[in-house]
Motif scaffolding. Structure first.
Motif, PDB file in Angstrom:
ATOM      1  N   GLN A   2       0.848  -1.187   0.000  1.00 15.79           N
ATOM      2  CA  GLN A   2       0.000   0.000   0.000  1.00 15.79           C
ATOM      3  C   GLN A   2       0.880   1.232   0.000  1.00 15.79           C
ATOM      4  OE1 GLN A   2      -3.550  -0.033   2.391  1.00 15.79           O
ATOM      5  NE2 GLN A   2      -3.262   2.097   2.976  1.00 15.79           N
ATOM      6  N   ALA A  19       3.270  -3.896  -9.914  1.00 20.76           N
ATOM      7  CA  ALA A  19       1.945  -4.419 -10.282  1.00 20.76           C
ATOM      8  C   ALA A  19       2.067  -5.357 -11.471  1.00 20.76           C
ATOM      9  CB  ALA A  19       0.985  -3.277 -10.589  1.00 20.76           C
ATOM     10  N   GLU A  23       2.422  -8.208  -8.088  1.00 16.53           N
ATOM     11  CA  GLU A  23       2.191  -7.764  -6.718  1.00 16.53           C
ATOM     12  C   GLU A  23       0.941  -6.897  -6.658  1.00 16.53           C
ATOM     13  OE1 GLU A  23       4.559  -5.292  -3.228  1.00 16.53           O
ATOM     14  OE2 GLU A  23       5.659  -6.053  -4.951  1.00 16.53           O
ATOM     15  N   GLU A  24       0.172  -7.026  -5.589  1.00 18.57           N
ATOM     16  CA  GLU A  24      -1.014  -6.183  -5.416  1.00 18.57           C
ATOM     17  C   GLU A  24      -0.540  -4.824  -4.910  1.00 18.57           C
ATOM     18  OE1 GLU A  24      -4.412  -6.186  -2.189  1.00 18.57           O
ATOM     19  OE2 GLU A  24      -4.836  -7.659  -3.748  1.00 18.57           O
ATOM     20  N   VAL A  26      -1.897  -1.083  -3.853  1.00 17.85           N
ATOM     21  CA  VAL A  26      -3.059  -0.278  -3.502  1.00 17.85           C
ATOM     22  C   VAL A  26      -2.575   1.129  -3.192  1.00 17.85           C
ATOM     23  CG1 VAL A  26      -4.938   0.016  -1.843  1.00 17.85           C
ATOM     24  CG2 VAL A  26      -4.278  -2.276  -2.580  1.00 17.85           C
ATOM     25  N   LYS A  36      -6.636   0.360  -6.854  1.00 19.61           N
ATOM     26  CA  LYS A  36      -5.693  -0.748  -6.967  1.00 19.61           C
ATOM     27  C   LYS A  36      -5.079  -0.708  -8.354  1.00 19.61           C
ATOM     28  CE  LYS A  36      -7.140  -4.651  -5.372  1.00 19.61           C
ATOM     29  NZ  LYS A  36      -7.802  -5.962  -5.218  1.00 19.61           N
ATOM     30  N   VAL A  38      -3.549  -2.590 -11.365  1.00 13.79           N
ATOM     31  CA  VAL A  38      -3.529  -3.939 -11.939  1.00 13.79           C
ATOM     32  C   VAL A  38      -3.023  -3.839 -13.366  1.00 13.79           C
ATOM     33  CG1 VAL A  38      -5.374  -4.871 -10.501  1.00 13.79           C
ATOM     34  CG2 VAL A  38      -5.942  -3.784 -12.659  1.00 13.79           C
TER      35      VAL A  38
END
Length: 76
Positions: A2, A19, A23-24, A26, A36, A38
């Motif tokens: 984050q 991303a 990896e996520e 946010v 988010k 993506v």
């Protein structure tokens, strides 16, 4: 991971790379998750005839009887 808005502004290219690597990522606004990152899905190139010889249709695939059977199965 984050990141806050200020961090996202200064490190956008690094966040995009993360991303893209799966990896996520946010981005938070005032400590609350807002968006988010993506990766975009790329369209796969279609290969004409790739299923040649693998798909078969019977001679009566479009007959009145078969169409009626299918209609009955769906309550039409």
């Amino acid at each position: 991971m984050q990141a806050n808005m200020h961090e996202a502004k200064s490190k956008l290219s690094q966040l995009v790379e993360r991303a893209e690597a799966g990896e996520e990522v946010v981005i938070a606004k005032s400590g609350k998750p807002a968006v988010k990152l993506v990766p975009c899905k790329t369209d796969k190139k279609r290969i004409f005839g790739q299923f040649r010889g693998q798909v078969y249709a019977t001679k009566d695939f479009d007959s009145k009887e078969v169409n009626e059977d299918i209609a009955n199965m769906f309550g039409l």
